[in-house]
Design an enzyme around this catalytic site. Sequence first.
Site, mmCIF file in Angstrom:
data_model
loop_
_atom_site.group_PDB
_atom_site.id
_atom_site.type_symbol
_atom_site.label_atom_id
_atom_site.label_comp_id
_atom_site.label_asym_id
_atom_site.label_seq_id
_atom_site.Cartn_x
_atom_site.Cartn_y
_atom_site.Cartn_z
ATOM 1 N N ASP A 577 -22.531 9.211 38.168
ATOM 2 C CA ASP A 577 -21.601 10.212 38.677
ATOM 3 C C ASP A 577 -22.124 11.631 38.428
ATOM 4 O O ASP A 577 -22.929 11.862 37.525
ATOM 5 C CB ASP A 577 -20.245 10.029 38.003
ATOM 6 C CG ASP A 577 -19.084 10.439 38.881
ATOM 7 O OD1 ASP A 577 -19.291 11.245 39.800
ATOM 8 O OD2 ASP A 577 -17.968 9.951 38.650
ATOM 9 N N GLU A 580 -25.309 15.903 40.892
ATOM 10 C CA GLU A 580 -25.766 17.024 41.719
ATOM 11 C C GLU A 580 -26.769 17.961 41.001
ATOM 12 O O GLU A 580 -27.665 18.461 41.720
ATOM 13 C CB GLU A 580 -24.552 17.842 42.208
ATOM 14 C CG GLU A 580 -23.636 17.099 43.135
ATOM 15 C CD GLU A 580 -22.641 16.186 42.399
ATOM 16 O OE1 GLU A 580 -22.069 15.314 43.054
ATOM 17 O OE2 GLU A 580 -22.482 16.358 41.176
ATOM 18 N N ASP A 654 -15.556 12.779 45.884
ATOM 19 C CA ASP A 654 -14.110 12.806 45.659
ATOM 20 C C ASP A 654 -13.382 13.377 46.876
ATOM 21 O O ASP A 654 -12.804 14.466 46.846
ATOM 22 C CB ASP A 654 -13.794 13.633 44.409
ATOM 23 C CG ASP A 654 -14.420 13.044 43.157
ATOM 24 O OD1 ASP A 654 -14.648 11.829 43.132
ATOM 25 O OD2 ASP A 654 -14.691 13.801 42.209
#
Length: 982
Positions: A577, A580, A654
């Site tokens: 997760d 980035e 998300d």
Amino acid sequence: MKIAKTLLSVALFLCATSVYSAAYTQHGNFITINVKKQTAHGAKIVRLQVIDDKIIRVESTNESAFKPKQSLIIVPQNAKSNFKVIENGGNVIVSTSEIKAFVDENTGRVTFKDAKGKTILAESNIGGKTFSPFIVPEREIGVDSHLTESQKHGVSWHALFDSPADEAFYGLGQHQSEELNMKSKNEDLFQYNTKVSVPFVVSNHNYGLLWDSYSYCRFGNPDGYKQLNNLFTLYDKDGNKGALTGTYTQKDGYQIVRGEDSIYYEFALPDLAKAKAGKDLGVGCLPKGFKLNGSHVTYEGYIESPVDNLYRFILYYAGYMKVYVDGKEVVPQRWRTAWNPNSYKFTVPLRKGVKAKLLVDWYPDGDVSYCGLRAASPRSEVEQGKLSIWSEMTPDMDYYFIAGKNLDDVISGYRTLTGKAQVYPKWALGFWQSRERYKSSADIESTLSEFRKRHIPIDNIVQDWNYWKTDSWGDHTFESSRYPNPQAMLDSVHALNGRFMISVWPKFYSSVKNYKELDAHGWMYHQAVKDSIYDWLGYLGSFYDAYAPGARKMFWRQMDENLYSKYKFGIDAWWMDASEPNVRDCTPMWYRKALSGSTALGSTTEYFNAYSLVNADAIYNGQRSVNPNQRVFLLTRSGFAGEQRYSTATWSGDIGTRWEDMRAQMTAGMNYSISGLPFWGMDQGGFCVENRYVAAQQLYDKTGEENEDLKEWRELQTRWNQFGCFIPLYRTHGQWPLREVWNIAPESHPAYKTIVAYDKLRYRMMPYMYSLAGAVHFNDYTIMRPLVMDFNGDANVYDIKNQWMFGPALMACPVGVYKARSREVYLPKQRGWYDLYTNKYYAGGQTINADAPYDKIPVFVPEGSIIPFGPDMEWSDEKPAELINLYVYQGHDGEFTLYEDEGTNYNYEKGHYSTIKFTYNDKMNTLVIGDLNGNYNGMVKNRRFNIVYHRKGQTVANALDFDNISGTIVKYTGKSLSVKLE
């Protein structure tokens, strides 16, 4: 495979024969041209590298020599020797058997042509290559500065290519504005939650461009979006020049009215403002003390354009937002949760000197919220339609031109450069159940057990974040009070024939041992700690520097010691997760860079977009080092060129739980897939939930009442699960309300019945899907296919945003509108088409109004298709496909190759797999089942095929009633046989 290092040094050249001429020098497969008529911002040197017959690399520099560098995305290539170089007519011409590259000796302009001399792609005569010196701004470097002066310096470059009107562009990764054909579009390329940027674009003219840059980039207008006052003359709502009118009304009636010279309230985090007090945040300020939650805000007035132009706007929003221009709703209502704003693009034609009335209507729904409206500087539509790429910081301009006979050929070239995709584990194609979040081992075990009790197919259950002690993010351990015996939990999952995926972040609280160990070697980013940036749980921490090889090894060792080897390899997959990396949500671009660097390789500005790639390398090579024959599988929230070689898939982050969010995933998934990355998925049903759905579920839990919002919620979940059945990864996830099907609706409800029915269909398709997974590795195939991939030449398909091919035989047409019970479907002209459910036949080249009742979405099969359907199963390897229902569709010749192997190991790399090729001759009505080729442990050597022949004019009540199918059963022993179809 380690990250490939491509060192461009003199030693590389001297290993091959050198050729010198007045116009160029040649060292092996490198051809270097010194530009004769140099300009201040143009190229001084152009260098071509012939990779193979269809791929040529182009490097250009504005300096006197190329700088040594390494590539993160390109794997080692075998030097190509079978090509010719000549000088003719002021051009250096490099020719392979498939393509020719022309370099203008005077200007350095590069043109690509096919073997017959037809131009495929050409740099523009004016502005084709431009360079500007770049120095990393001090505020982007942050506190972790260990950069040399040379590492602070690079170039920004802009590449511009001519593009005819009939060209269409695809790729660039995964973006959220419901755009498929990117011709004439603008897209900023950076990594962010819900946004994945890949430096690769493909054309319907059957070529692709991959540029080797890791920095922030722009596709389209190179100038970026500007504040409204930089482009327009502004007037308030009463017509007074100088500013728009901002009206802020709290829910208690308190109101503030003020002038607004721009709408730029995108990063309104109070702790960020505190941390960076006294520094320019580059953002506007909302009224001090104004309570946003429950308020109503409008920005209204007039904008006056200095030129006639089709303006391209971008809206940043959280809460509920609409935009009107001259009374027309140009942005229908959109919503996003306050902590996770979204962006949306739209166009408006404006005329010189004419005031256009603007209204931005905003209902924030959080104490902190976001609103921004910007526009791109005006350009002519001819200029806007060109292929334009801008890169913020690299050592030089470096791109690969990839030609092909079709787009599959182009994708194959991309994977030649960036690495073969793995054969992903078979179970990964099954259904995954996830939520935010299971809070104990009891949650995990009871949920999986309930699936088995209800006989609902499932393969994978996912443990989301915070299974650790709350204050110990990054220690990779289970909190003992909630997970008293993790090994027993894993054993239970496996005893129920499930797989277990666990969330691991590259994030660490500064108090944990793992942080301190990484930090001792200089492998932690410190800016967030220095600035006291606490996360949403109230703790201080940061991310590790995945660009350092030693850090990657340590990161994996910490995972291995605390999770993987500790629990006897019982963890089947990794959920990476926030890769980035997302050190902090909702910060300006410059501060994001400061928070995540500098890196071990150089400035974060230069390496901004590649973090998820090096992080994936850590896990892939780490797991294979300790357990080399268990297939690695990673799911990551970001993505980058080359990740397919690390058995990595991406999901779309998300996203919101609205119909427009669902529709946006259709184009996001198609463009991501055509970017060369084969496995993609999403949070089916959306992640961030509107308050009205939460309230509706709470009412139902108390009273059993299904109000209108709950009806919509259940239909949204149903439609989204139907959609998810026909993409590579079939996974549900989200915040409360809970997403297990029995928590969505009771068994008697059509939502429950439909979701389960599509889940069962998914498992029936397992032989078909796993064959596609094999083709991804062996043939560089793409599973989720924009229609342009299979029906190029039919201009009607170039921008169809809500249909795609799922493999060669299934065209999925999901429903993305509430209460819709039919939808328009375009049937490409190259084939005739069958309704999957009824076998009704339609001629191609027409748009039909297809039935779409609550329990079905339209799915069509092109004539000539062959689809192997397997047995009814509750997990992917429950039973062998001893009987396969083989659907064959009349009207066109066809073929399909059935691929099988052991499903979870790497024995296929040693040749342990099998294939059976099916070939259908339409004229002869004959199906040939080819020889069984190959061998592997547990292979089905003798089986039955029930051949179901679908013919024009033959309709049935339920063509997918596999228990009552009329077909021709043949026994197959591995030897080729021919079957006459009647």
